[in-house]
Design a protein around this motif. Sequence first.
Motif, PDB file in Angstrom:
ATOM      1  N   GLU A  73       0.871  -1.177   0.000  1.00  0.00           N
ATOM      2  CA  GLU A  73       0.000   0.000   0.000  1.00  0.00           C
ATOM      3  C   GLU A  73       0.907   1.226   0.000  1.00  0.00           C
ATOM      4  O   GLU A  73       1.975   1.211   0.608  1.00  0.00           O
ATOM      5  N   GLN A  84      -4.638   5.274   7.733  1.00  0.00           N
ATOM      6  CA  GLN A  84      -5.829   4.751   7.062  1.00  0.00           C
ATOM      7  C   GLN A  84      -5.500   3.442   6.329  1.00  0.00           C
ATOM      8  O   GLN A  84      -6.233   2.462   6.417  1.00  0.00           O
ATOM      9  N   LYS A  85      -4.351   3.424   5.630  1.00  0.00           N
ATOM     10  CA  LYS A  85      -3.954   2.230   4.886  1.00  0.00           C
ATOM     11  C   LYS A  85      -3.573   1.098   5.846  1.00  0.00           C
ATOM     12  O   LYS A  85      -3.820  -0.076   5.570  1.00  0.00           O
ATOM     13  N   GLU A  87      -4.895   0.540   8.723  1.00  0.00           N
ATOM     14  CA  GLU A  87      -6.147  -0.054   9.192  1.00  0.00           C
ATOM     15  C   GLU A  87      -6.722  -1.003   8.149  1.00  0.00           C
ATOM     16  O   GLU A  87      -7.236  -2.065   8.474  1.00  0.00           O
ATOM     17  N   LYS A  88      -6.593  -0.592   6.889  1.00  0.00           N
ATOM     18  CA  LYS A  88      -7.086  -1.438   5.808  1.00  0.00           C
ATOM     19  C   LYS A  88      -6.332  -2.769   5.796  1.00  0.00           C
ATOM     20  O   LYS A  88      -6.929  -3.838   5.717  1.00  0.00           O
ATOM     21  N   THR A  91      -7.280  -4.786   9.156  1.00  0.00           N
ATOM     22  CA  THR A  91      -8.633  -5.302   9.346  1.00  0.00           C
ATOM     23  C   THR A  91      -9.188  -5.963   8.086  1.00  0.00           C
ATOM     24  O   THR A  91      -9.645  -7.091   8.141  1.00  0.00           O
ATOM     25  N   SER A  92      -9.103  -5.267   6.923  1.00  0.00           N
ATOM     26  CA  SER A  92      -9.685  -5.854   5.710  1.00  0.00           C
ATOM     27  C   SER A  92      -8.815  -6.970   5.147  1.00  0.00           C
ATOM     28  O   SER A  92      -9.302  -8.015   4.750  1.00  0.00           O
TER      29      SER A  92
ATOM     30  N   ASP B  35     -17.891  -5.333   8.860  1.00  0.00           N
ATOM     31  CA  ASP B  35     -16.735  -4.568   8.413  1.00  0.00           C
ATOM     32  C   ASP B  35     -16.475  -3.425   9.380  1.00  0.00           C
ATOM     33  O   ASP B  35     -17.394  -2.849   9.923  1.00  0.00           O
ATOM     34  N   THR B  36     -15.211  -3.136   9.625  1.00  0.00           N
ATOM     35  CA  THR B  36     -14.920  -1.928  10.395  1.00  0.00           C
ATOM     36  C   THR B  36     -14.138  -0.928   9.561  1.00  0.00           C
ATOM     37  O   THR B  36     -14.288   0.268   9.725  1.00  0.00           O
ATOM     38  N   PHE B  37     -13.315  -1.442   8.624  1.00  0.00           N
ATOM     39  CA  PHE B  37     -12.446  -0.528   7.872  1.00  0.00           C
ATOM     40  C   PHE B  37     -13.245   0.499   7.092  1.00  0.00           C
ATOM     41  O   PHE B  37     -13.007   1.698   7.203  1.00  0.00           O
ATOM     42  N   TYR B  38     -14.229   0.048   6.313  1.00  0.00           N
ATOM     43  CA  TYR B  38     -14.960   0.990   5.464  1.00  0.00           C
ATOM     44  C   TYR B  38     -15.826   1.935   6.286  1.00  0.00           C
ATOM     45  O   TYR B  38     -16.049   3.080   5.911  1.00  0.00           O
ATOM     46  N   ARG B  40     -14.970   3.102   9.213  1.00  0.00           N
ATOM     47  CA  ARG B  40     -14.069   4.141   9.721  1.00  0.00           C
ATOM     48  C   ARG B  40     -13.570   5.038   8.586  1.00  0.00           C
ATOM     49  O   ARG B  40     -13.338   6.222   8.778  1.00  0.00           O
ATOM     50  N   LEU B  41     -13.426   4.454   7.394  1.00  0.00           N
ATOM     51  CA  LEU B  41     -13.048   5.284   6.237  1.00  0.00           C
ATOM     52  C   LEU B  41     -14.169   6.273   5.933  1.00  0.00           C
ATOM     53  O   LEU B  41     -13.917   7.440   5.629  1.00  0.00           O
ATOM     54  N   GLU B  44     -13.943   9.060   8.288  1.00  0.00           N
ATOM     55  CA  GLU B  44     -12.891  10.000   7.900  1.00  0.00           C
ATOM     56  C   GLU B  44     -13.360  10.863   6.724  1.00  0.00           C
ATOM     57  O   GLU B  44     -13.087  12.067   6.682  1.00  0.00           O
ATOM     58  N   THR B 279     -12.279  10.393  -1.091  1.00  0.00           N
ATOM     59  CA  THR B 279     -11.671   9.553  -0.061  1.00  0.00           C
ATOM     60  C   THR B 279     -11.745   8.077  -0.460  1.00  0.00           C
ATOM     61  O   THR B 279     -10.759   7.345  -0.350  1.00  0.00           O
ATOM     62  N   SER B 283      -8.628   5.530  -1.654  1.00  0.00           N
ATOM     63  CA  SER B 283      -8.371   4.304  -0.919  1.00  0.00           C
ATOM     64  C   SER B 283      -8.430   3.087  -1.829  1.00  0.00           C
ATOM     65  O   SER B 283      -7.572   2.205  -1.766  1.00  0.00           O
ATOM     66  N   VAL B 284      -9.446   3.042  -2.692  1.00  0.00           N
ATOM     67  CA  VAL B 284      -9.639   1.854  -3.530  1.00  0.00           C
ATOM     68  C   VAL B 284      -8.619   1.813  -4.670  1.00  0.00           C
ATOM     69  O   VAL B 284      -7.923   0.819  -4.869  1.00  0.00           O
TER      70      VAL B 284
END
Lengths: 390, 342
Positions: A73, A84-85, A87-88, A91-92, B35-38, B40-41, B44, B279, B283-284
């Motif tokens: 990442e 943020q990354k 956490e991704k 968790t993900s 899910d927790t990541f999305y 929290r994203l 943000e 955002t 991220s994606v």
Amino acid sequence: MTIKTLTASVALAALMTGSALAQDEPIRIGVLTPISGTYAGIGQQVSWGLDMAAEEINAAGGIMGRQIELIYEDSEANPSVAVQKAEKLMTSEDVDFLTGTVNSGATLAVGQVAERAGKLIATTVSFSDAITGDKCSPNVFRVNARAGQQSAALAAWMKQEKSGAKVFYLGPDYEMGRSTVAAFKSNAEAVGAESTGEVYAPLDAKDYSQYFGRIRASNPEVLYTSVAGNDTVRLLTQMQDFGIRDGLTILGASGTVTSQNIKAIGAAAEGFITGVGYSTLIDTPENKTFVEAFNERNGADPDLYGADSYGLLFAYKKAVETAGGTGTDEVRAALEGLEWDTPQGTKTIRAGDHQAIQPMYVVQIKDGAFTIANRIDGEAAIGPDTCERF
Amino acid sequence: MRDRLDISMRANHVFFAVLMGIGLICVALAVAMNDTFYLRLGTEALILGGLALSVDILLGFGGLLSLGQALYFGIGAYVSALVLREVPSFWLAMAAATGVTLLAGIIGGLIANRVRGVYFALITFGMAQVVAKVVYNTRELGASDGLIGVPVLEIPLGVITVSAGDPLAFFLLTLSVLTILYAAVAYLFTTPFGRVVIALKANEKRVPFLGYNTWGPRMVCYVVAALVAGITGALYPMLRGFVSPELMFFASSGNAVIMVVLGGVGTLIGALYGAVLLTFLKSVVGSYTEHHLIAIGVIFIFAILFMPKGIIGVAKPSLERRLIRFDEQTDAARIKATGERA
């Protein structure tokens, strides 16, 4: 056989296949490193080092039969993006371990994320003493040399070669510049050096001659500087022109003279000394093989970031094998006090603050190229353990 | 003749309701999929949306391009972090952040409002850079390392207590704060004061001829924008647990401007759409390619070329026509029912 035992044995069989599956799954390691932005060059070395180590480990059968999978990442060298990354990834992507953070702010912030997510991270680049000092975390490890180890190595060299010398300090006028000077000053004074004065020049200063009067007046034998980039070019060439360079030993931070500016400094760089955790010149068979393989794979020489990142995966491999799995608590316990071999020599992770103890090298410029002047034992350069959190 | 500002604001509220609806559906999905990541994203994105909202107050209504709005976002975040590290109290942190940004907004406003146009953009940029560099070099504020160690908060909200560590609860809290801010700002611009601000954007030289002071409304507009940025900034350390000087850097201010342009300038709600879109895109896309900045740059260029009024600008005219038609129909129905003449 009753129904009950039948179900039990079926459940047991299912459980065993389940765990067998987990055994075959790759070990996922998140790499959160700057791929774009100011530090992209460092991120490149980090990924070269990690990729190469992962390939070698995977070719040799992986870690306990499990392959390593690196998931990248881009941290953009920005702590907010990095967090943020991270956490991704945690968790993900559910990574088992995370590394690659470059700037110290990102490492500290990501370390906190790791602590809250119950995962482990290691940095192979960040210098800030705070990471394994007053802001240490039970979930953060550092396998590269911190800022203090560099100045301790230089101080150890001074003790041997210039005992009791008079030292003058010249730093760039910003927080990092002042703290590197302060760190070296305390190390130098601890080995008996006499401080005769210090000045701070603005970043990007064009004219350093205004400071030469003070330097001459205090008549030092050693000048320590932590300026970098083009500032070093101007400082050293102007000192040469003013004749103040003669008879003065110049020590500096590891970023002061680099392969980028050494040609521009020319003869004025002659004799410059610095302390580093890695150099391609380290004269061991392991390092020679490493440099060759690195160059062949990536078309460039490794620098300290590439070498430290390469070494990290072997530490992780050894820790997971000792722990018998990738569980956070088990791997943490295995990493604490771990001793492993790297191209730089044997490193040990100090249990008290999670800082790697490693031999440091004093390098000096001779005939326009770096040469290794001395090797300082890891124990002599490590400094006290100031971590109080665990 | 119908009031165009009124119609425009009502259209914005419809878009806000749509965003709320989409948001709540996504939240339900996220909770269902554990899910927790999305989540929290998303939180943000909303927080950054507050910063974008603040840019839109200045750009879309006051006609002032600020390239340093992250200054107030950063001040709010730092004050909140400093307070929370000492006393973990949500209300104290919010109050302190509001107070300090109010003060900073007044000082900044006194400086920036002396000039217009490109000079305003440059001076706001300059102020943000100066403060960011001071923070970057101040040991007590964590210098370049930033401040970590902001505790996971327990937030007492009268009857219930929510934890900032609970992704769902904190998302809903952030959404509530943003709703309040949006509603307050939207209301402010429908008052006579708001109309003077909008008039300033249209033609600043004529406003005094109508008998209105220009300095006061512009100043209030600037301070309100600072407050919105500061209040949402105060939520940032509660979500992420740290602050760093990068929050005040130009990248943050510039991103906020991009969000507003992408969403639609002068719509208030466009800022939130832009923030959410940018955002999530970052991220994606960032996970798929290392050239994500190129991808986002191209999207931005295409958005400006083909949607100069942003996402909201594409759908808003037809929605406004519908609202006018709806008004006319209800009016007609009322006239028919009561028998009164128009």
